[in-house]
Design an enzyme around this catalytic site. Structure first.
Site, PDB file in Angstrom:
ATOM      1  N   HIS A 238       0.861  -1.181   0.000  1.00  0.00           N
ATOM      2  CA  HIS A 238       0.000   0.000   0.000  1.00  0.00           C
ATOM      3  C   HIS A 238       0.898   1.232   0.000  1.00  0.00           C
ATOM      4  O   HIS A 238       2.097   1.144   0.281  1.00  0.00           O
ATOM      5  CB  HIS A 238      -0.900  -0.006   1.227  1.00  0.00           C
ATOM      6  CG  HIS A 238      -1.929  -1.076   1.198  1.00  0.00           C
ATOM      7  ND1 HIS A 238      -2.955  -1.127   2.106  1.00  0.00           N
ATOM      8  CD2 HIS A 238      -2.110  -2.148   0.381  1.00  0.00           C
ATOM      9  CE1 HIS A 238      -3.729  -2.174   1.859  1.00  0.00           C
ATOM     10  NE2 HIS A 238      -3.225  -2.809   0.811  1.00  0.00           N
TER      11      HIS A 238
ATOM     12  N   GLU B  32       1.258   3.725   2.048  1.00  0.00           N
ATOM     13  CA  GLU B  32       1.930   4.002   3.319  1.00  0.00           C
ATOM     14  C   GLU B  32       3.079   3.022   3.559  1.00  0.00           C
ATOM     15  O   GLU B  32       4.167   3.420   3.999  1.00  0.00           O
ATOM     16  CB  GLU B  32       0.933   3.910   4.483  1.00  0.00           C
ATOM     17  CG  GLU B  32      -0.183   4.917   4.409  1.00  0.00           C
ATOM     18  CD  GLU B  32      -1.436   4.418   3.696  1.00  0.00           C
ATOM     19  OE1 GLU B  32      -2.524   4.956   3.962  1.00  0.00           O
ATOM     20  OE2 GLU B  32      -1.337   3.495   2.851  1.00  0.00           O
TER      21      GLU B  32
ATOM     22  N   CYS C 190      -5.547   1.960   6.132  1.00  0.00           N
ATOM     23  CA  CYS C 190      -6.261   0.736   6.483  1.00  0.00           C
ATOM     24  C   CYS C 190      -5.676   0.179   7.786  1.00  0.00           C
ATOM     25  O   CYS C 190      -4.653   0.656   8.276  1.00  0.00           O
ATOM     26  CB  CYS C 190      -6.121  -0.278   5.340  1.00  0.00           C
ATOM     27  SG  CYS C 190      -4.477  -1.027   5.214  1.00  0.00           S
TER      28      CYS C 190
ATOM     29  N   CYS D 152      -1.904  -0.695   7.457  1.00  0.00           N
ATOM     30  CA  CYS D 152      -1.045   0.490   7.411  1.00  0.00           C
ATOM     31  C   CYS D 152      -1.072   1.240   8.738  1.00  0.00           C
ATOM     32  O   CYS D 152      -0.036   1.750   9.182  1.00  0.00           O
ATOM     33  CB  CYS D 152      -1.464   1.391   6.260  1.00  0.00           C
ATOM     34  SG  CYS D 152      -1.171   0.635   4.641  1.00  0.00           S
TER      35      CYS D 152
END
Length: 146
Positions: free
Chosen positions: A43, A45, A73, A76
């Site tokens: 992701h 991040e 999320c 993360c």
């Protein structure tokens, strides 16, 4: 946040862009973009965190600000807690992503931080920054998926 939005344009199918900056100087230290097609946990991040750890292993994580186009999320959010990043700024909320019928785990970044033990530094979380511009990224993503 504007730089995170620029980065997000690099992947219109998953426009999760992220920037990690020095909270005192504003200097951008790392950038990240979702590439979950290559690696399901990559992701924006996570990509930015890995980039910073790889280029500056002595970074002072306690003075950083993480900017991201969407609310982190749970995965993360956990990584942010483990890193000790004290400030998170996001554009679109998980609720907005859910409204657009995008895949999400319905657990806010704030809730993850609240449930973390007291040994973690609990980040200051600021949501809705440039929300309209970030929402437009995800509205386009939803149209592509539809």
């Amino acid at each position: 946040m504007r730089r995170a939005i620029e980065i997000a344009h690099g992947n219109p199918d998953d426009p999760f862009g992220c920037v990690i900056a020095d909270g005192e100087t504003g200097e951008v230290l790392a950038e990240g973009l979702n590439d979950a097609k290559k690696n399901p946990i990559l992701h924006g991040e996570i990509d930015a965190i890995l980039n910073l750890a790889g280029t500056d292993p002595d970074a002072d994580w306690t003075r950083l600000v993480l900017y991201t186009t969407a609310e982190p999320c749970p995965m993360c959010s956990g990584a942010i807690l483990w890193c000790g990043i004290p400030h998170v700024v996001f554009g679109s909320s998980i609720a907005t992503l859910e409204r657009l019928d995008l895949p999400q785990i319905s657990l806010s970044c704030g809730e993850i931080a609240r449930r973390a033990s007291s040994s973690f530094a609990h980040p200051e979380i600021t949501g809705g920054v440039l929300e309209g511009e970030c929402d437009a990224l995800f509205e386009e993503m939803a149209r592509r998926m539809g």
